[in-house]
Motif scaffolding. Structure first.
Motif, PDB file in Angstrom:
ATOM      1  N   GLY A   1      23.792  29.453   7.739  1.00 37.00           N
ATOM      2  CA  GLY A   1      24.743  30.666   7.946  1.00 37.00           C
ATOM      3  C   GLY A   1      25.547  30.526   9.231  1.00 37.00           C
ATOM      4  O   GLY A   1      26.715  30.502   9.202  1.00 37.00           O
ATOM      5  N   GLU A   2      24.870  29.731  10.187  1.00 37.58           N
ATOM      6  CA  GLU A   2      26.070  29.351  11.618  1.00 37.58           C
ATOM      7  C   GLU A   2      27.023  28.435  11.154  1.00 37.58           C
ATOM      8  O   GLU A   2      27.898  28.410  11.618  1.00 37.58           O
ATOM      9  CB  GLU A   2      24.960  28.760  12.655  1.00 37.58           C
ATOM     10  N   ILE A   3      26.732  27.441  10.216  1.00 40.15           N
ATOM     11  CA  ILE A   3      27.703  26.548   9.776  1.00 40.15           C
ATOM     12  C   ILE A   3      28.711  27.206   8.867  1.00 40.15           C
ATOM     13  O   ILE A   3      29.910  27.024   9.359  1.00 40.15           O
ATOM     14  CB  ILE A   3      26.857  25.392   8.995  1.00 40.15           C
ATOM     15  N   GLN A   4      28.107  28.019   7.942  1.00 36.33           N
ATOM     16  CA  GLN A   4      29.344  28.712   7.201  1.00 36.33           C
ATOM     17  C   GLN A   4      30.086  29.574   7.921  1.00 36.33           C
ATOM     18  O   GLN A   4      31.404  29.736   7.949  1.00 36.33           O
ATOM     19  CB  GLN A   4      28.692  29.667   6.200  1.00 36.33           C
ATOM     20  N   ASP A   5      29.535  30.325   9.048  1.00 38.53           N
ATOM     21  CA  ASP A   5      30.448  31.328   9.798  1.00 38.53           C
ATOM     22  C   ASP A   5      31.194  30.599  10.800  1.00 38.53           C
ATOM     23  O   ASP A   5      31.933  31.127  11.720  1.00 38.53           O
ATOM     24  CB  ASP A   5      29.541  32.411  10.694  1.00 38.53           C
ATOM     25  N   GLY A   6      30.974  29.169  11.072  1.00 40.60           N
ATOM     26  CA  GLY A   6      31.727  28.390  12.226  1.00 40.60           C
ATOM     27  C   GLY A   6      31.259  28.495  13.433  1.00 40.60           C
ATOM     28  O   GLY A   6      31.521  27.940  14.346  1.00 40.60           O
ATOM     29  N   GLY A   7      30.078  29.016  13.647  1.00 41.38           N
ATOM     30  CA  GLY A   7      29.539  29.070  15.002  1.00 41.38           C
ATOM     31  C   GLY A   7      28.646  27.755  15.149  1.00 41.38           C
ATOM     32  O   GLY A   7      28.332  27.321  16.309  1.00 41.38           O
ATOM     33  N   LEU A   8      28.444  27.085  14.243  1.00 40.84           N
ATOM     34  CA  LEU A   8      27.984  25.560  14.337  1.00 40.84           C
ATOM     35  C   LEU A   8      29.107  24.898  13.635  1.00 40.84           C
ATOM     36  O   LEU A   8      28.892  24.618  12.478  1.00 40.84           O
ATOM     37  CB  LEU A   8      26.596  25.428  13.758  1.00 40.84           C
ATOM     38  N   ASN A   9      29.893  24.192  14.440  1.00 43.73           N
ATOM     39  CA  ASN A   9      31.095  23.509  13.955  1.00 43.73           C
ATOM     40  C   ASN A   9      30.931  21.964  14.516  1.00 43.73           C
ATOM     41  O   ASN A   9      30.489  21.599  15.027  1.00 43.73           O
ATOM     42  CB  ASN A   9      32.186  24.266  14.159  1.00 43.73           C
ATOM     43  N   SER A  10      32.179  21.373  13.864  1.00 42.16           N
ATOM     44  CA  SER A  10      32.394  19.846  14.255  1.00 42.16           C
ATOM     45  C   SER A  10      32.440  19.773  15.835  1.00 42.16           C
ATOM     46  O   SER A  10      32.165  18.754  16.425  1.00 42.16           O
ATOM     47  CB  SER A  10      33.369  19.152  13.506  1.00 42.16           C
ATOM     48  N   ASP A  11      33.066  20.844  16.408  1.00 47.43           N
ATOM     49  CA  ASP A  11      33.102  20.730  18.035  1.00 47.43           C
ATOM     50  C   ASP A  11      32.103  20.813  18.720  1.00 47.43           C
ATOM     51  O   ASP A  11      31.731  19.902  19.491  1.00 47.43           O
ATOM     52  CB  ASP A  11      34.161  21.778  18.523  1.00 47.43           C
ATOM     53  N   ILE A  12      31.094  21.616  18.358  1.00 46.30           N
ATOM     54  CA  ILE A  12      29.776  21.792  18.774  1.00 46.30           C
ATOM     55  C   ILE A  12      28.999  20.538  18.554  1.00 46.30           C
ATOM     56  O   ILE A  12      28.301  19.838  19.591  1.00 46.30           O
ATOM     57  CB  ILE A  12      28.983  22.918  18.121  1.00 46.30           C
TER      58      ILE A  12
END
Ligand code: SF4
Length: 377
Positions: A357-368
């Motif tokens: 869910g975090e990946i889909q919402d962008g909360g866990l992204n390539s920058d992180i």
């Protein structure tokens, strides 16, 4: 049927009574297959009757009633049913755990899951790169439909990513970075069902110069600072539910913890370097096991980011203990942490959904992820 498997699949043997965290005590739902249930339903001896009486049905599936552990396990950690009736008469899930399988027509993949301490020990002790093999079996073809061209494409790109993860000319962190960098392109090609493009990407990722270029590019970009990445990781892990509450505590990081970790990271990498094949194997395990499922749901990026995130989370567990004790956790402790991570996170669908869910919402992204991998850039 072609069976595809990593070398540790054949090496695995349950250590039964010697196991310190017997899966029969875990408290997971124990599914009973119809064939086993029918076998015991036809018997009259007290053990068989007790077994039949302990089974209940829910949403079309049979389960065994238990309070935190299998009621048929004896004092030595052995299965009472297996001792009396043999391995052929225990439930499939009991016979197969921790093995996992995935079927695509006349092709089947297998492996061993890390929630089992013996499987974790095999993976963590595998100093050479994990090798995959195939052999023929007489099992019947599976009937579930899938796109065979896309399947070949995803399988090919997965081989390339595993090849990158096993390229010891780069550090493990750099290799994880390459997986993050290639995720968007691979995702787009799978989404477009563009197998030709997957071949092109695979071809580029095979070139040493391209891999070096990817790493150099990483240095030219600004990513968020690593401590923000650690803070985000702690936040995500803090949303999860744990079987053993104490495990979640390992991910709660104060500002002082983060500073202490950041300060000793260089020393950790130098001291741990000789054992970093452990994290390589872990990343290979996650990508091998989960990426192929994208043939059916196209979710590539989620799985690649999840694999990198989970590998970095395990690294953080090692790093945190290093920062606290001034010494690396020993091998036994590292195996324990990997097994616990798998049990608490990987084998808990709700916890995995939090990561996805975090990946889909962008909360866990390539920058992180890049922040965690490369620091400030
Ligand atoms: S956790 Fe693994 S080694 Fe332990 S009893 Fe279960 S299958 Fe056997």
């Amino acid at each position: 049927m072609t069976l595809h498997y990593p070398d540790i699949f054949l090496q695995f043997r349950c250590i039964c009574g010697d196991c310190r965290d017997n899966c029969c005590r875990t408290g997971w739902d124990i599914e009973v297959d119809r064939r086993t249930f029918e076998f015991y339903s036809g018997l009259r001896d007290p053990l068989a009757v007790r077994f039949v009486d302990s089974v209940y049905e829910e949403e079309g599936c049979l389960y065994m009633k238990h309070e935190g552990g299998c009621p048929f396990m004896n004092g030595k950690g052995l299965c009472g049913l297996q001792l009396l009736y043999g391995e052929g008469h225990i439930s499939e899930i009991c016979r197969e755990h921790p093995r996992f399988y995935e079927w695509f027509g006349d092709y089947k993949e297998a492996g061993v899951g890390l929630s089992c301490e013996e499987a974790a020990r095999l993976l963590m002790g595998h100093e050479r790169p994990i090798v995959f093999s195939e052999r023929q079996t007489d099992e019947e073809t599976d009937s579930l439909e899938f796109d065979s061209k896309l399947f070949e494409g995803v399988k090919m790109i997965r081989e390339r990513l595993i090849d990158i993860l096993q390229d010891r000319g780069f550090t493990v962190l750099q290799r994880l970075g390459m997986v993050v960098f290639s995720a968007e392109d691979i995702q787009q090609a799978v989404f477009d069902e563009d197998v030709k493009r997957l071949k092109q990407i695979s071809g580029m990722l095979a070139i040493d110069g391209f891999r070096i270029e990817m790493m150099n590019e990483a240095g030219d970009h600004y990513y968020i600072h690593e401590d923000q990445g650690l803070g985000r990781m702690a936040e995500i892990m803090g949303k999860m539910e744990y079987l053993d509450g104490g495990f979640g505590e390992l991910f709660s990081l104060t500002r002082e913890d983060i500073e202490r970790i950041a300060e000793c990271e260089g020393r950790f990498d130098r001291e741990y370097g000789g054992s970093s094949y452990e994290l390589e194997n872990l990343a290979v395990y996650f990508i091998y096991r989960y990426l192929i499922k994208a043939v059916r749901d196209y979710a590539v990026k989620e799985r690649l980011f999840m694999a990198v995130f989970c590998t970095l989370a395990v690294r953080l567990l090692f790093l945190r203990e290093y920062a606290e004790n001034g010494a690396l956790p020993d091998k036994e402790r590292r195996c324990f942490l990997v097994k616990e991570f798998s049990k608490e996170i990987e084998y808990d669908a709700d916890n995995m959904d939090i990561i996805y869910g975090e990946i889909q919402d962008g909360g866990l992204n390539s920058d992180i992820l890049c922040g965690l991998i490369f620091g400030e850039g």
